[in-house]
Design a protein around this motif. Structure first.
Motif, short mmCIF file in Angstrom:
data_model
loop_
_atom_site.label_atom_id
_atom_site.label_comp_id
_atom_site.label_asym_id
_atom_site.label_seq_id
_atom_site.Cartn_x
_atom_site.Cartn_y
_atom_site.Cartn_z
N VAL A 268 20.19 41.67 -49.27
CA VAL A 268 20.27 41.86 -50.72
C VAL A 268 19.19 42.84 -51.20
O VAL A 268 18.02 42.70 -50.84
N CYS A 269 19.59 43.82 -52.00
CA CYS A 269 18.63 44.79 -52.56
C CYS A 269 17.63 44.06 -53.45
O CYS A 269 18.00 43.29 -54.32
N ARG A 270 16.34 44.31 -53.19
CA ARG A 270 15.30 43.66 -54.00
C ARG A 270 14.66 44.63 -54.99
O ARG A 270 13.56 44.42 -55.46
N ASP B 228 12.59 52.49 -53.38
CA ASP B 228 12.37 53.58 -52.41
C ASP B 228 13.52 54.59 -52.44
O ASP B 228 13.32 55.77 -52.16
N CYS B 229 14.72 54.09 -52.76
CA CYS B 229 15.86 55.02 -52.79
C CYS B 229 15.69 56.02 -53.93
O CYS B 229 16.33 57.08 -53.92
N THR B 230 14.87 55.72 -54.93
CA THR B 230 14.58 56.68 -55.99
C THR B 230 13.30 57.45 -55.67
O THR B 230 13.21 58.65 -55.92
N GLY C 262 17.83 56.76 -49.61
CA GLY C 262 18.49 55.72 -48.83
C GLY C 262 17.66 54.47 -48.96
O GLY C 262 16.57 54.50 -49.56
N CYS C 263 18.16 53.38 -48.40
CA CYS C 263 17.38 52.16 -48.51
C CYS C 263 16.40 52.08 -47.33
O CYS C 263 16.77 51.63 -46.25
N TYR C 264 15.19 52.52 -47.56
CA TYR C 264 14.18 52.56 -46.47
C TYR C 264 13.76 51.15 -46.04
O TYR C 264 13.61 50.89 -44.84
#
Ligand SMILES: Cc1cc2nc3c(=O)[nH]c(=O)nc-3n(C[C@H](O)[C@H](O)[C@H](O)COP(=O)(O)O)c2cc1C
Ligand code: SF4
Length: 488
Positions: A446-448, A452-454, A464-466
């Motif tokens: 789940v994205c918290r 980082d993607c911004t 991307g989701c680092y």
């Protein structure tokens, strides 16, 4: 803002506790206790209107990745992302990502461009998405794919990550200062705007040839289409009256109907805005950004540089012009509307509610749940006023583990026609589809809202989701991002 510390939603696993928390903040967010699995799930109801059939109520929001080639073709990273879009199970793919109609209009030197030379790559992207979708869903029936067409206007950086090349429609007393633009910085002329209109027409024709179902004429996030809507102070035929400020959209629409008649049209709209925010200097220390506060605006009343804002109190919403705009969409027979808010550049908390700020942002200006509720309630109000329009709601990712419960309730209660997922798709694309199939949530995916993607693109790296996605976590870019953050 409340001075209470923000409750980390990641620690709230129980839906009753989530509802209590929503109530304690004085918010109205619909939420179902049980997520329904199977064909009766509100998430799985098809929607048919005006000859278009969309197979379920899950939408993927447009998300660019700053990872195209120098001449605007997709790279291997772009393909990876579009596979995720396909794998999500969503039957409405809103745009995939912002694709510039010309090189000068790119938001970064790695943004995709639509043109003769990129046709092959864009077609392969679409096919890759469809193939991946079929693997998850068995069939591509009811899959509707659009392409988001954009010109980045004030936020153009076509040649170098660190070299802004803004194309502005009017002088903005706050944003010009933030961008360091002198008072004699040239405005786009009407003639240059005609050239940009041509580029949109050509782009739409190509999108039709490539088999996209619709194009989104982007009107959000501070980019050119959105800037037209607030061009109150611009002279001439593209500024002043609402009629003039919407000429851009009307001219593109008329041209598309003539030259690409098979293509449907959608609009992603920042339905409301607020003034630009900055970290509170009094609370920023040791390199840590303070909470967001509005830039000084008291000397700028009545405020003439916004859309969907109250001219007397521009931190407040005023939807009157937004509603005129939606009436215009009905008149133009544009029924696909994706509602968003503000801009990721000057008020990110409004646009993508997050617990952790992007590198050029600020600590939350308010509990991010307030920002989520604001977007949801505006969508609810507009849906009630314009029942025939097909709305996609935005800003759901911050709900984290409770996203499926809220999404289902919002659809069931008619707050929106589609629930759009943005950041969640980067880390857990199947979340909504899986829960509608009765599968248990994988909490680790789940994205918290670490942002980082911004932040990565702000540092010139692919988005991307680092933290959570193995594809980026172990990539060369993860080290570079770590180093860039440490340096900052
Ligand atoms: C990395 C990233 C890239 C984005 N790119 C776009 C874009 O190309 N076009 C657009 O309209 N919105 C873009 N957005 C905004 C999202 O579509 C969405 O509105 C926002 O993330 C809020 O939704 P969420 O809470 O589900 O993430 C982007 C957001 C992120 C995080
Ligand atoms: S980096 Fe990953 S966890 Fe963080 S906000 Fe982006 S998608 Fe979500």
């Amino acid at each position: 803002m409340s001075t209470l510390p923000i409750l980390r939603l990641g620690t709230v696993k129980d839906v009753t506790r989530f509802e209590e928390h929503v109530r304690s903040l004085g918010l109205t967010i619909p939420c179902d206790h049980q997520v329904i699995a199977g064909t009766s799930s509100p998430l799985r109801q098809p929607l048919e209107r005006g000859g278009m059939k969309i197979g379920n109520r899950i939408a993927v929001q447009p998300m660019e990745g700053w990872d195209g080639t120098a001449d605007g073709k997709p790279s291997e990273h772009t393909f990876e992302r579009w596979k995720k879009f396909g794998r999500s199970g969503a039957k409405l793919i809103w745009g995939g990502e912002a694709v510039a109609v010309c090189h000068e209009g790119r938001a970064n030197p790695n943004q995709l461009v639509i043109g003769k030379h990129t046709k092959k790559g864009l077609e392969e992207l679409r096919q890759t998405l469809i193939a991946e979708h079929k693997k998850t869903m068995g069939s591509d029936e009811g899959l509707v794919i659009g392409l988001q067409l954009t010109h980045s206007g004030r936020y153009c950086r076509p040649n170098r990550h660190d070299k802004p090349e803004p194309k502005i429609l009017y002088h903005h007393p706050i944003l010009d200062r933030k961008l360091g633009l002198p008072s004699d910085y040239p405005l786009l002329t009407d003639g240059e705007i005609e050239g940009i209109l041509e580029a949109f027409h050509t782009a739409a024709k190509i999108a039709e040839e490539l088999g996209f179902d619709f194009v989104d004429i982007k009107h959000c996030h501070g980019y050119l289409g959105h800037e037209f809507l607030s061009a109150h102070t611009r002279e001439g035929k593209f500024g002043g009256t609402l009629d003039n400020r919407t000429r851009f959209l009307r001219e593109i629409t008329h041209a598309i109907r003539l030259i690409a008649p098979k293509l449907a049209i959608g609009v992603r709209l920042s339905a409301f805005d607020t003034v630009a925010y900055r970290p509170d200097p009094a609370k920023s220390e040791n390199g840590k950004l303070g909470p967001g506060i509005p830039e000084e605006y008291s000397h700028l009343i009545p405020y003439r540089w916004g859309f969907g804002v109250d001219a007397q109190q521009p931190t407040e919403i005023d939807l009157r012009e937004t509603m005129h705009f939606l009436t215009l969409l009905e008149d133009l027979r544009i029924s696909l509307v994706n509602l968003t808010a503000g801009s990721p550049y000057y008020n990110p908390h409004l646009q993508r509610p997050a617990l952790y700020p992007p590198s050029d942002g600020y600590q939350p200006a308010e509990d991010p749940l307030i920002s989520v509720a604001r977007q949801m309630n505006v969508a609810r109000e507009l849906k009630a006023r314009f029942p025939k329009l097909i709305f996609v709601g935005t800003g759901y990712t911050y709900l984290q583990d409770h996203l499926p419960n809220v999404a289902q309730a919002a659809l069931r209660e008619g707050w929106t026609d589609f629930v759009g997922m943005g950041r969640m798709v980067l880390t857990y694309p199947e979340l909504l589809w899986d829960t509608s199939e009765g599968r248990t949530i994988e909490h680790k995916r789940v994205c918290r809202t670490f942002s980082d993607c911004t932040t990565a693109p702000r540092k010139g790296l692919p988005s991307g989701c680092y933290p959570l996605d193995a594809y980026y976590k172990n990539s060369e870019y993860a080290e570079k991002l770590k180093a860039a953050k440490a340096k900052a």
